[in-house]
Design an enzyme around this catalytic site. Sequence first.
Site, PDB file in Angstrom:
ATOM      1  N   ASP A 160      -6.202 -45.336  -2.979  1.00  0.00           N
ATOM      2  CA  ASP A 160      -7.005 -45.509  -1.777  1.00  0.00           C
ATOM      3  C   ASP A 160      -6.128 -46.183  -0.726  1.00  0.00           C
ATOM      4  O   ASP A 160      -5.402 -47.127  -1.035  1.00  0.00           O
ATOM      5  CB  ASP A 160      -8.229 -46.373  -2.086  1.00  0.00           C
ATOM      6  CG  ASP A 160      -9.200 -46.436  -0.923  1.00  0.00           C
ATOM      7  OD1 ASP A 160      -8.849 -47.034   0.115  1.00  0.00           O
ATOM      8  OD2 ASP A 160     -10.321 -45.914  -1.044  1.00  0.00           O
ATOM      9  N   SER A 161      -6.200 -45.716   0.508  1.00  0.00           N
ATOM     10  CA  SER A 161      -5.300 -46.264   1.526  1.00  0.00           C
ATOM     11  C   SER A 161      -5.530 -47.749   1.768  1.00  0.00           C
ATOM     12  O   SER A 161      -4.616 -48.461   2.192  1.00  0.00           O
ATOM     13  CB  SER A 161      -5.456 -45.498   2.842  1.00  0.00           C
ATOM     14  OG  SER A 161      -6.737 -45.684   3.398  1.00  0.00           O
ATOM     15  N   THR A 182      -6.302 -42.321   5.820  1.00  0.00           N
ATOM     16  CA  THR A 182      -6.010 -42.625   7.217  1.00  0.00           C
ATOM     17  C   THR A 182      -6.164 -44.099   7.581  1.00  0.00           C
ATOM     18  O   THR A 182      -5.618 -44.544   8.584  1.00  0.00           O
ATOM     19  CB  THR A 182      -6.935 -41.808   8.138  1.00  0.00           C
ATOM     20  OG1 THR A 182      -8.302 -42.146   7.855  1.00  0.00           O
ATOM     21  CG2 THR A 182      -6.728 -40.318   7.913  1.00  0.00           C
ATOM     22  N   ASP A 183      -6.901 -44.877   6.784  1.00  0.00           N
ATOM     23  CA  ASP A 183      -7.222 -46.244   7.192  1.00  0.00           C
ATOM     24  C   ASP A 183      -5.981 -47.101   7.411  1.00  0.00           C
ATOM     25  O   ASP A 183      -5.927 -47.906   8.342  1.00  0.00           O
ATOM     26  CB  ASP A 183      -8.144 -46.904   6.166  1.00  0.00           C
ATOM     27  CG  ASP A 183      -9.564 -46.366   6.243  1.00  0.00           C
ATOM     28  OD1 ASP A 183      -9.884 -45.685   7.239  1.00  0.00           O
ATOM     29  OD2 ASP A 183     -10.348 -46.621   5.314  1.00  0.00           O
ATOM     30  N   GLN A 228      -4.100 -58.772  22.401  1.00  0.00           N
ATOM     31  CA  GLN A 228      -5.191 -58.057  21.755  1.00  0.00           C
ATOM     32  C   GLN A 228      -5.450 -56.704  22.417  1.00  0.00           C
ATOM     33  O   GLN A 228      -6.135 -55.857  21.855  1.00  0.00           O
ATOM     34  CB  GLN A 228      -6.468 -58.889  21.821  1.00  0.00           C
ATOM     35  CG  GLN A 228      -6.382 -60.216  21.088  1.00  0.00           C
ATOM     36  CD  GLN A 228      -7.648 -61.045  21.257  1.00  0.00           C
ATOM     37  OE1 GLN A 228      -8.655 -60.563  21.761  1.00  0.00           O
ATOM     38  NE2 GLN A 228      -7.597 -62.299  20.823  1.00  0.00           N
ATOM     39  N   CYS A 229      -4.894 -56.532  23.603  1.00  0.00           N
ATOM     40  CA  CYS A 229      -5.127 -55.290  24.354  1.00  0.00           C
ATOM     41  C   CYS A 229      -4.302 -54.139  23.793  1.00  0.00           C
ATOM     42  O   CYS A 229      -3.148 -54.333  23.381  1.00  0.00           O
ATOM     43  CB  CYS A 229      -4.767 -55.491  25.831  1.00  0.00           C
ATOM     44  SG  CYS A 229      -5.664 -56.831  26.634  1.00  0.00           S
ATOM     45  N   THR A 262      -8.559 -39.205   1.661  1.00  0.00           N
ATOM     46  CA  THR A 262      -9.740 -38.371   1.870  1.00  0.00           C
ATOM     47  C   THR A 262      -9.455 -36.890   1.673  1.00  0.00           C
ATOM     48  O   THR A 262     -10.310 -36.142   1.178  1.00  0.00           O
ATOM     49  CB  THR A 262     -10.300 -38.598   3.286  1.00  0.00           C
ATOM     50  OG1 THR A 262     -10.674 -39.971   3.429  1.00  0.00           O
ATOM     51  CG2 THR A 262     -11.518 -37.721   3.550  1.00  0.00           C
TER      52      THR A 262
END
Length: 358
Positions: free
Chosen positions: A138-139, A170-171, A355-356, A91
């Site tokens: 592109d990331s 950043t992705d 998942q936390c 970006t």
Amino acid sequence: RGRVLVLGGKSRDRERSCSSLAMAVSQENRGTNKDPYQVDPAQIGYAGMGQVVVKKNEGGVDVHQMGEMSQGISKFVSKETNLLIIYTGGTMGMKPDASGALAPVPGYLTEQIDLLVNSHQTDPMPTVTVKEYADLIDSCDMGPAEWRLIANDIFDNYERYDGFLVIMGTDTMAYSASALSFMLENLAKTVVFTGSQIPFCRTFSDARRNLLFSMSLACTLDIPEVCLFFDDKLFRASRCRKADSGNFDAFSSPNFQPLATVGLTVEVNTSLLLPQPKGRFRVHLDMDTKIMVVKLVPSFDTTAILRLASNPEREAKALILELYGTGNAPRADRTFVEAMEAAKASGLVVMATSQCAR
């Protein structure tokens, strides 16, 4: 492979260390109304940073002037430093196209970095070389092949530069930075990943801030590892994640404090820093990507996992399960239990994680 542009390089007298300059200013202040130990940060700072606040284990802090030799503090104090920026895309270097959509513009960000460096000639900035990839990535398309490319560029230029800065989208930045932290063994220099939420061309962009701080930190602090800098925090690359897609404070490290935090001073948490390596720097390029990641949710059809674990012709070698709580799985689901038994019998590596975020 792209274009390479050397920026800066203006001769600057750095033979006097910052500590010596601080002492000289202290002597000048004696006999005046000024605090004899009050030093103007602009006079002593390296790369625009005047003081480093070192957090101590017992909770207090020590304030060091740049140039005092201790772990986590500036190690390049009496020579002009060289920084290699590897610009892969993202970006930060985008501009609106004819339809108004953001698109990468080759050469644009490199030119802006040139202007940025030239506008800070009075600050002791490093000499910057920008290596811009011919095909900006592109990331979302960044993966092992691109990680190898970045790792090779760092390896090939390792002896010529004091620090490295990787600019990307950043992705997937947290994934890329984390991967590089394992690929670069015995790294004795600082590698910083950064990007921006808003393109450089926008007035309210976070690109300038992230760029300037990253350029400074990469050639200032004695942190021999791969890091990620965003907004005001320097993270350990292998311990952070993208947590927010709509704010400048986009990354977090839920279970590990930042290595450094930038404000009016730079707070360095030296208790978290790695020691300088003793072995020879080397790069690992071979990676096995035959893994699957499954996030378990209530009512998930676990027969899919059973089919995978039982298939003798499968290509997957490892399965990562994102489970509930601390890593809990359903015990009443016999299909899931059979799948785990089949995986064990067939040699499929299974890793359970939570998942936390914490």
